[in-house]
Structure formats: structure tokens, C-alpha cells
Design a protein around this motif. Structure first.
Motif, PDB file in Angstrom:
ATOM      1  N   ARG A   4     -12.484  28.402  30.566  1.00 42.25           N
ATOM      2  CA  ARG A   4     -11.573  29.391  30.965  1.00 42.25           C
ATOM      3  C   ARG A   4     -10.054  28.285  30.924  1.00 42.25           C
ATOM      4  NH1 ARG A   4      -9.524  30.050  35.722  1.00 42.25           N
ATOM      5  NH2 ARG A   4     -11.493  29.456  36.583  1.00 42.25           N
ATOM      6  N   GLY A   5      -9.392  29.058  29.993  1.00 42.89           N
ATOM      7  CA  GLY A   5      -7.944  28.282  30.008  1.00 42.89           C
ATOM      8  C   GLY A   5      -7.808  27.439  28.775  1.00 42.89           C
ATOM      9  N   LEU A   6      -8.670  27.220  27.992  1.00 42.14           N
ATOM     10  CA  LEU A   6      -8.594  26.385  26.769  1.00 42.14           C
ATOM     11  C   LEU A   6      -9.267  27.420  25.629  1.00 42.14           C
ATOM     12  CD1 LEU A   6     -10.047  22.703  27.773  1.00 42.14           C
ATOM     13  CD2 LEU A   6      -7.760  23.672  27.283  1.00 42.14           C
ATOM     14  N   GLU A   7      -9.838  28.197  25.845  1.00 40.40           N
ATOM     15  CA  GLU A   7     -10.172  29.228  24.694  1.00 40.40           C
ATOM     16  C   GLU A   7      -9.148  30.539  24.893  1.00 40.40           C
ATOM     17  OE1 GLU A   7     -12.593  28.585  22.567  1.00 40.40           O
ATOM     18  OE2 GLU A   7     -12.898  26.848  23.400  1.00 40.40           O
ATOM     19  N   GLY A   8      -9.041  31.105  23.741  1.00 42.34           N
ATOM     20  CA  GLY A   8      -8.071  32.246  23.675  1.00 42.34           C
ATOM     21  C   GLY A   8      -6.556  31.735  23.484  1.00 42.34           C
ATOM     22  N   THR A  22      -5.852  28.914  40.612  1.00 40.97           N
ATOM     23  CA  THR A  22      -6.551  28.126  39.981  1.00 40.97           C
ATOM     24  C   THR A  22      -6.046  27.833  38.574  1.00 40.97           C
ATOM     25  OG1 THR A  22      -8.529  28.741  41.403  1.00 40.97           O
ATOM     26  CG2 THR A  22      -8.909  27.688  39.245  1.00 40.97           C
ATOM     27  N   ASP A  23      -5.713  29.105  37.986  1.00 35.92           N
ATOM     28  CA  ASP A  23      -4.986  28.792  36.582  1.00 35.92           C
ATOM     29  C   ASP A  23      -4.014  27.698  36.523  1.00 35.92           C
ATOM     30  OD1 ASP A  23      -7.261  30.400  35.439  1.00 35.92           O
ATOM     31  OD2 ASP A  23      -6.018  32.253  35.754  1.00 35.92           O
ATOM     32  N   VAL A  24      -3.131  27.932  37.509  1.00 33.49           N
ATOM     33  CA  VAL A  24      -1.837  27.189  37.351  1.00 33.49           C
ATOM     34  C   VAL A  24      -2.339  25.666  37.671  1.00 33.49           C
ATOM     35  CG1 VAL A  24       0.162  26.535  38.754  1.00 33.49           C
ATOM     36  CG2 VAL A  24      -0.354  29.022  38.119  1.00 33.49           C
ATOM     37  N   ALA A  25      -3.296  25.411  38.442  1.00 37.29           N
ATOM     38  CA  ALA A  25      -3.873  24.179  38.550  1.00 37.29           C
ATOM     39  C   ALA A  25      -4.388  23.472  37.211  1.00 37.29           C
ATOM     40  CB  ALA A  25      -4.812  23.981  39.734  1.00 37.29           C
ATOM     41  N   ARG A  26      -5.149  24.117  36.435  1.00 33.26           N
ATOM     42  CA  ARG A  26      -5.917  23.903  35.235  1.00 33.26           C
ATOM     43  C   ARG A  26      -4.649  23.652  34.398  1.00 33.26           C
ATOM     44  NH1 ARG A  26     -11.053  25.508  34.743  1.00 33.26           N
ATOM     45  NH2 ARG A  26     -10.927  25.756  32.602  1.00 33.26           N
ATOM     46  N   LEU A  27      -3.710  24.532  34.189  1.00 30.73           N
ATOM     47  CA  LEU A  27      -2.554  24.489  33.230  1.00 30.73           C
ATOM     48  C   LEU A  27      -1.867  22.926  33.650  1.00 30.73           C
ATOM     49  CD1 LEU A  27      -0.900  25.239  30.887  1.00 30.73           C
ATOM     50  CD2 LEU A  27       0.380  26.553  32.338  1.00 30.73           C
ATOM     51  N   MET A  28      -1.600  22.738  34.755  1.00 33.71           N
ATOM     52  CA  MET A  28      -1.137  21.373  35.064  1.00 33.71           C
ATOM     53  C   MET A  28      -1.947  20.215  34.670  1.00 33.71           C
ATOM     54  SD  MET A  28       1.744  22.181  36.255  1.00 33.71           S
ATOM     55  CE  MET A  28       2.197  20.430  36.601  1.00 33.71           C
ATOM     56  N   VAL A  29      -3.391  20.366  34.697  1.00 34.70           N
ATOM     57  CA  VAL A  29      -4.077  19.192  34.286  1.00 34.70           C
ATOM     58  C   VAL A  29      -3.984  19.246  32.826  1.00 34.70           C
ATOM     59  CG1 VAL A  29      -6.795  18.560  33.820  1.00 34.70           C
ATOM     60  CG2 VAL A  29      -5.927  19.498  36.009  1.00 34.70           C
ATOM     61  N   ASP A  48     -14.507  21.206  32.811  1.00 33.31           N
ATOM     62  CA  ASP A  48     -15.884  21.490  33.248  1.00 33.31           C
ATOM     63  C   ASP A  48     -16.322  20.735  34.450  1.00 33.31           C
ATOM     64  OD1 ASP A  48     -18.486  23.014  32.506  1.00 33.31           O
ATOM     65  OD2 ASP A  48     -18.912  20.716  32.073  1.00 33.31           O
ATOM     66  N   ALA A  49     -16.126  19.874  34.300  1.00 30.58           N
ATOM     67  CA  ALA A  49     -16.678  18.623  35.501  1.00 30.58           C
ATOM     68  C   ALA A  49     -15.885  18.814  36.744  1.00 30.58           C
ATOM     69  CB  ALA A  49     -16.444  17.245  35.068  1.00 30.58           C
ATOM     70  N   GLU A  69     -18.870  10.580  37.986  1.00 29.42           N
ATOM     71  CA  GLU A  69     -18.485   9.647  37.005  1.00 29.42           C
ATOM     72  C   GLU A  69     -17.858   9.965  35.902  1.00 29.42           C
ATOM     73  OE1 GLU A  69     -18.430   5.961  35.406  1.00 29.42           O
ATOM     74  OE2 GLU A  69     -19.144   6.539  37.556  1.00 29.42           O
ATOM     75  N   ARG A  70     -17.840  11.001  35.299  1.00 25.05           N
ATOM     76  CA  ARG A  70     -17.217  11.623  34.379  1.00 25.05           C
ATOM     77  C   ARG A  70     -15.790  11.817  34.460  1.00 25.05           C
ATOM     78  NH1 ARG A  70     -20.315  17.233  32.888  1.00 25.05           N
ATOM     79  NH2 ARG A  70     -18.404  17.639  31.733  1.00 25.05           N
ATOM     80  N   VAL A  71     -15.558  12.021  35.852  1.00 23.99           N
ATOM     81  CA  VAL A  71     -14.185  12.350  36.394  1.00 23.99           C
ATOM     82  C   VAL A  71     -13.697  10.772  36.550  1.00 23.99           C
ATOM     83  CG1 VAL A  71     -12.612  13.006  38.399  1.00 23.99           C
ATOM     84  CG2 VAL A  71     -14.478  14.470  37.527  1.00 23.99           C
ATOM     85  N   ARG A  72     -14.259   9.974  37.024  1.00 28.15           N
ATOM     86  CA  ARG A  72     -13.887   8.658  37.124  1.00 28.15           C
ATOM     87  C   ARG A  72     -13.490   8.120  35.708  1.00 28.15           C
ATOM     88  NH1 ARG A  72     -18.635   7.743  40.456  1.00 28.15           N
ATOM     89  NH2 ARG A  72     -18.184   8.175  42.341  1.00 28.15           N
ATOM     90  N   THR A  73     -14.363   8.227  34.821  1.00 27.15           N
ATOM     91  CA  THR A  73     -14.073   7.842  33.241  1.00 27.15           C
ATOM     92  C   THR A  73     -12.872   8.343  33.095  1.00 27.15           C
ATOM     93  OG1 THR A  73     -16.390   7.650  32.915  1.00 27.15           O
ATOM     94  CG2 THR A  73     -14.863   7.742  30.763  1.00 27.15           C
TER      95      THR A  73
END
Length: 122
Positions: A4-8, A22-29, A48-49, A69-73
Motif C-alpha cells: 500500500r502506498g507504492l501501487e496505484g 500510517t500513510d503519512v509515515a510511509r510517504l515520509m519514508v 514491507d519489512a 537484518e533487512r532494515v539494517r541493510t
């Protein structure tokens, strides 16, 4: 699996963000990853992670560690990009300073030369 947030959105990679916290936080990422050169696939993977880590689903220890570990990467990759940008910024500032110094050195000469030309024409 689409995240959600990258499709559409407008079909051009612009996220469809509803407006919830949550959507605002995702957009900030996404906004923070984009200038660091992360692709949409990598943004989707990180979201996703983090969604799975932050979600209510029970994760076993191995799955949680793999997600961490994905987030650390991504954190390491972001830190590397930040350092590259610092080097680029430093070089750009040096370049601008060099041009400024050149202008200061040559400006009095240019003004004086322009005055001499005007004096001859008078």
C-alpha cells in the motif's frame, strides 16, 4: 505482493496516500529514500519489512531477525549514500568558493578596465 502506498496513484510512481497517520509515515519514508537513490522496488521492500515488524502478526524469532537484518541493510545503504552526498556537497562548496574568489580577484581589474575605456570615449 503490492505494498500500500507504492501501487496505484497516478500510474507514474506517485504513491496513492490516503492521509492516515500510517500513510503519512510511509510517504515520509518514500520522500527520504528517493533523494538517496533507492528504487521503488527497494522502497517497497523496506516498507514491507517495517510493516511486518510493526504489524500485529506474531513473528517467530528467525523471521523477526531476518526482517531486522533487512532494515539494517537499508540503514547501512542510507548511511553510505549520505556520506557520498557529503563529499559531493563539499566539492560543490569548494567549487563555488573558487568561482567567488576568481570573481573577486578579477572584478577590480574588470571595473578599472571598463573605466579606462569610458575615459577614452569621453
Amino acid at each position: 505482493m503490492p505494498v500500500r502506498g507504492l501501487e496505484g496513484g497516478d500510474g507514474g510512481g506517485v504513491p496513492d496516500v490516503g492521509g492516515g497517520e500510517t500513510d503519512v509515515a510511509r510517504l515520509m519514508v518514500i520522500r527520504r529514500m528517493k533523494p538517496l537513490g533507492f528504487t521503488l522496488d527497494r522502497m517497497r521492500d523496506l516498507l514491507d519489512a517495517t510493516d511486518r515488524l510493526d504489524g500485529d502478526d506474531a513473528l517467530d524469532a528467525d523471521e523477526r531477525e531476518a526482517l531486522l537484518e533487512r532494515v539494517r541493510t537499508y540503514r547501512r545503504a542510507a548511511a553510505e549514500q549520505v556520506e557520498k552526498l557529503r563529499v559531493q556537497l563539499s566539492r560543490a562548496e569548494d567549487f563555488a568558493d573558487t568561482l567567488g574568489a576568481r570573481l573577486e580577484r578579477n572584478a577590480p581589474v574588470a571595473r578599472a578596465a571598463g573605466s579606462r575605456v569610458r575615459d577614452r570615449c569621453s
